[in-house]
Structure formats: C-alpha cells, structure tokens
Design an enzyme around this catalytic site. Structure first.
Site, PDB file in Angstrom:
ATOM      1  N   GLU A 109       1.124  -1.162   0.171  1.00  0.00           N
ATOM      2  CA  GLU A 109       0.215   0.035  -0.127  1.00  0.00           C
ATOM      3  C   GLU A 109       0.543   1.882  -0.520  1.00  0.00           C
ATOM      4  O   GLU A 109       1.962   1.346   0.399  1.00  0.00           O
ATOM      5  CB  GLU A 109      -0.933   0.043   1.374  1.00  0.00           C
ATOM      6  CG  GLU A 109      -1.540  -0.828   1.086  1.00  0.00           C
ATOM      7  CD  GLU A 109      -2.796  -2.166   2.550  1.00  0.00           C
ATOM      8  OE1 GLU A 109      -2.692  -0.305   3.345  1.00  0.00           O
ATOM      9  OE2 GLU A 109      -3.441  -2.476   3.425  1.00  0.00           O
ATOM     10  N   HIS A 162      -1.239   3.368   9.052  1.00  0.00           N
ATOM     11  CA  HIS A 162      -2.235   2.180   9.273  1.00  0.00           C
ATOM     12  C   HIS A 162      -2.099   1.329   9.852  1.00  0.00           C
ATOM     13  O   HIS A 162      -1.133   0.739   9.124  1.00  0.00           O
ATOM     14  CB  HIS A 162      -2.353   2.121   7.567  1.00  0.00           C
ATOM     15  CG  HIS A 162      -3.609   0.658   7.561  1.00  0.00           C
ATOM     16  ND1 HIS A 162      -3.482   0.490   6.314  1.00  0.00           N
ATOM     17  CD2 HIS A 162      -4.805   0.478   8.359  1.00  0.00           C
ATOM     18  CE1 HIS A 162      -5.071  -0.710   5.838  1.00  0.00           C
ATOM     19  NE2 HIS A 162      -5.271  -1.038   7.601  1.00  0.00           N
TER      20      HIS A 162
END
Length: 437
Positions: A109, A162
């Site tokens: 990501e 995250h």
C-alpha cells in the site's frame, strides 16, 4: 481621443473603487483549515471504474484543505492520477504527495496526502526507517506542511499510519518513537498530527490494552477521537480511525469539538450498498482555526455570560427583605437599584463587580440557608455555571480568542410586582488590550 481618455479614466476609477471595496470587506476570521483522514479501502483501478464512487470521493476531498489517505493499492499509479484529475476538473488546484509502496507481503500500500495549494504548501517528506518491516506492516509516512491561512500555527508535521490489525497494540505503542524521530528530522518541530487507521478498537485493541500503550499514557499526546466513536460503515462499532495531536500550538489551534466522524452517506443520501462501495470506513475530520485579525477583533467588547431564571413565585416580603438595606445582598457589598425594562416592567436589582470566582462562591454560601430565593437548587446552578468550561473560557478555542479577565460580575434581579420571579447572571469580561501585545 478625448473620449478614449475619459473611458480609461472611468475604468481606472471603477478599478480603484473595487479594490477599496474588497479592502473594506477583508475578513476578520479566515476560513478554518479543514483536515480529513480516510481509509479508502483497496483504492485502485477497480474503484476508479465506478463513476458513482469517483464522484463521491471527489466531492468529499474538495471539502478539505488536507486529506490524509490510507490503503492506496494502485500498483502503477494510474488510478490515483485519475483521481487527482477528477478532483481538479472543475478548476480546483490540489496537489499530492505519496509514499513508496509499503508492506511485508506482495499486497503493498501507499500513503497519500492531498492538499489545496491555495492554503497549504508541502515543505518535505519523511519515511520512518523500518526497511525490514521489524516494527510495522506499513511503516508510517510523514509530511511537513506550511499552513498559509492558519492562526498561530505556521507549520505542522502529519504522520500517516495504517496498522496491521493483529499487531495494532504493538504498532500504536511504537508511534511514540515515530513521533520522536519525525520531530528530530525536522529540527525539533513539536506540532505533529498522527492520523490514520489505527485499528484502535474492538478485539484489536481492548480497553485494558489501550491503558498500557505509551502513546495513550503520555500526556504530551491528545487523542481527539473517543474510544466510543464508530468509524466503520459496517455492522461493527469500532473506533479504528484516530487523530492524535502533539505540541501546544497545534492543540490550541484545533477548533474545540471539530474532531469527529464525517458521515458521508447522510450528506450524499446514499444507500448502504452505495456507502460500502466507497469504503468500509467513515473518514474523520478536524479543523484548525483560521487566521484572526486581532487589531480588528480588539475593537469589539465580548463578554462571557450565563444566566437563568427561577420560575418559583416568591412572596413580596421575601424579595424586599433580601434587597433591603440590612438584607443579605447589601451586607455582602452588592449595589441595589430599581430598573424598568422596555415594557415598563419594574425590577429590583443587586450587582457586584470585580469578584473572583472564590468570592462569588463565598457570597452564595454565606447567604442564610433559609433564604427562599437562594434555595439549594439555585446555589447549585450558580456554582455549576461558574465552574463550566464555557464560563472559564476555553484557552484559544474558537469563540474564545480574546483573553478574559479573572474577575466576574454577579447580578440578582427579581420582579418588583407579582409573581416576584427571580433571575441570576454571571458575567466575565474580555481584556481587549491584550489582543494587541
């Protein structure tokens, strides 16, 4: 030729008047700087092919000066570029910065920060050093921004994170080190906003585990989204997404009460299916106070006041006795007077100014406990109002920009004629002279 000069002269007069008009209409308060954090849930080509989702994402991001994004899965960058094109399609001027693709597995990501160039400037990026992924599934990514329109907050570091759900406790605990290294990277910059999908709730981080996390225990860090807030669009009820603010200037600049969930489904009237197509997370938002023209603000007197009326019907003898020359109020140093309002209704009033908070409390307590006007419920309400955050004046909060004196005025007034109801008022004045220092 003379006619041309006349037209040109009139045109320049019009321009001058227009400039003067805009100068006269300069705003005392700049718009607040609006910040969003959003887990876009597997953002990539598939999501960009859904035009309804693209429209909603575009409209959401345009509401904010800074949007902090997690879970960009776009391998070649084309989907994110298309999103930026859509955001700027109506003449907007947004730019962005991205991290490298991060992750222990092949499913990687990127972090992203989208910003409005008119109000925000990026002044550097910093990738937390964890190349072997020892501490984080996706090591946090930081961006330093210059805020062009914020009040008393020139720059700010944003740490985008995250966490891996099953490692959330350990990764959140490690964020204190991320903060320290980010602060050191930018020469001791203390104003830091940590934002993103912390997975900080439900089974991933229990209340018992939360108490042990250093980022939570350290008083330097203020958590702005409560543990009871649901940031998911699914059937779960979990406070996964968070803002954590460090630095006195940043904490003072955040508009009180502005950190909250943005329920885009309600704003755009979406079905559950349409909402979940956008993300399985609600974004979270906050506001930083816009620049204040303190020279202009100092021209206004603004008081903090709180008052209430007791609907009890009193006996005339009790009212007149309390306001008499040997009554409780005059013995406490209150000035007694008669006032008539615009409806020709007469009131008897008692006022004492320049009282400290303790003096108000002492005066209320010293009045005879059998006094029917200062019954126990009235005493409790006066003390409650006196101790409220509103009457204290939230430091640097929106609406409390002016410094307030430490002294209070206390007023009691009762109807001079039947039914003899009484009211009570506390007032705290602002000190405008301090605005110019």
């Amino acid at each position: 030729m003379a006619g041309l000069r006349s037209d040109q002269f009139l045109m320049w007069i019009l321009v001058l008047l227009t400039v003067q008009r805009h100068a006269c209409q300069a705003k005392m308060f700049e718009d607040n700087v609006k910040i969003l954090s959003f887990n876009l849930r597997m953002f990539g080509d598939a999501k960009m092919r859904n035009q309804a989702v693209v429209m909603i994402l575009t409209e959401i991001i345009r509401r904010y000066d800074i949007t902090i994004i997690q879970e960009i899965r776009d391998k070649d960058g084309s989907a994110f570029n298309e999103l930026m094109t859509a955001i700027n399609s109506d003449g907007e001027d947004y730019d962005s910065v991205l991290s490298s693709r991060l992750g222990r597995t092949s499913s990687k990501e990127e972090y992203g920060v989208i910003y409005r160039t008119r109000t925000v400037q990026v002044d550097g990026i910093y990738q937390y050093p964890d190349p072997d992924y020892v501490y984080f599934e996706r090591p946090p990514f930081a961006v330093k921004v210059l805020l062009k329109t914020a009040d008393n907050l020139a720059d700010l570091a944003i740490i985008d994170v995250h966490t891996k759900p099953t490692d959330a406790v350990e990764e959140i605990d490690k964020l204190t080190d991320v903060y320290q290294k980010t602060m050191a990277h930018w020469d001791g910059l203390q104003n830091v906003l940590i934002a993103g999908d912390f997975n900080a709730g439900c089974s991933y981080v229990t209340p018992t585990e939360m108490k042990k996390i250093s980022l939570r225990k350290d008083s330097h860090f203020r958590w702005l989204i409560g543990d009871d807030v649901d940031t998911t669009t699914s059937n779960s009820d979990c406070a996964y997404d968070r803002f954590v603010a460090a630095g006195d200037q940043l904490q003072a600049a955040i508009v009180p009460g502005s950190a909250r969930v943005f329920r885009f489904d309600e704003v755009f009237d979406l079905t559950v299916k349409e909402m979940k197509a956008v993300s399985d997370h609600y974004p979270i938002e906050l506001r930083i106070r816009g620049r204040v023209d303190r020279t202009e603000l100092a021209k206004f007197d603004r008081d903090l006041s709180t008052s209430f009326q007791d609907s009890t019907d009193h006996a005339r003898a009790d009212v007149m006795g309390m306001f008499s020359t040997d009554g409780d109020l005059e013995n406490l140093g209150f000035d007694i007077s008669i006032d008539i309002n615009s409806n020709n209704k007469k009131f008897i009033m008692a006022l004492k100014e320049d009282m400290t908070k303790l003096e108000v409390e002492t005066a209320v307590d010293s009045i005879d406990s059998s006094n029917p006007i200062f019954r126990e419920s009235v005493r409790e309400l006066i003390k409650l109002d006196l101790a409220s955050p509103f009457m204290s004046g939230l430091p640097n909060g929106q609406g409390f920009l002016a410094p307030y004196d430490s002294k209070y005025s206390f007023t009691v007034w009762c109807e001079y004629d039947s039914p003899y109801k009484c009211s009570f008022k506390l007032t705290r004045r602002n000190n405008n002279t301090d605005l110019l220092t």
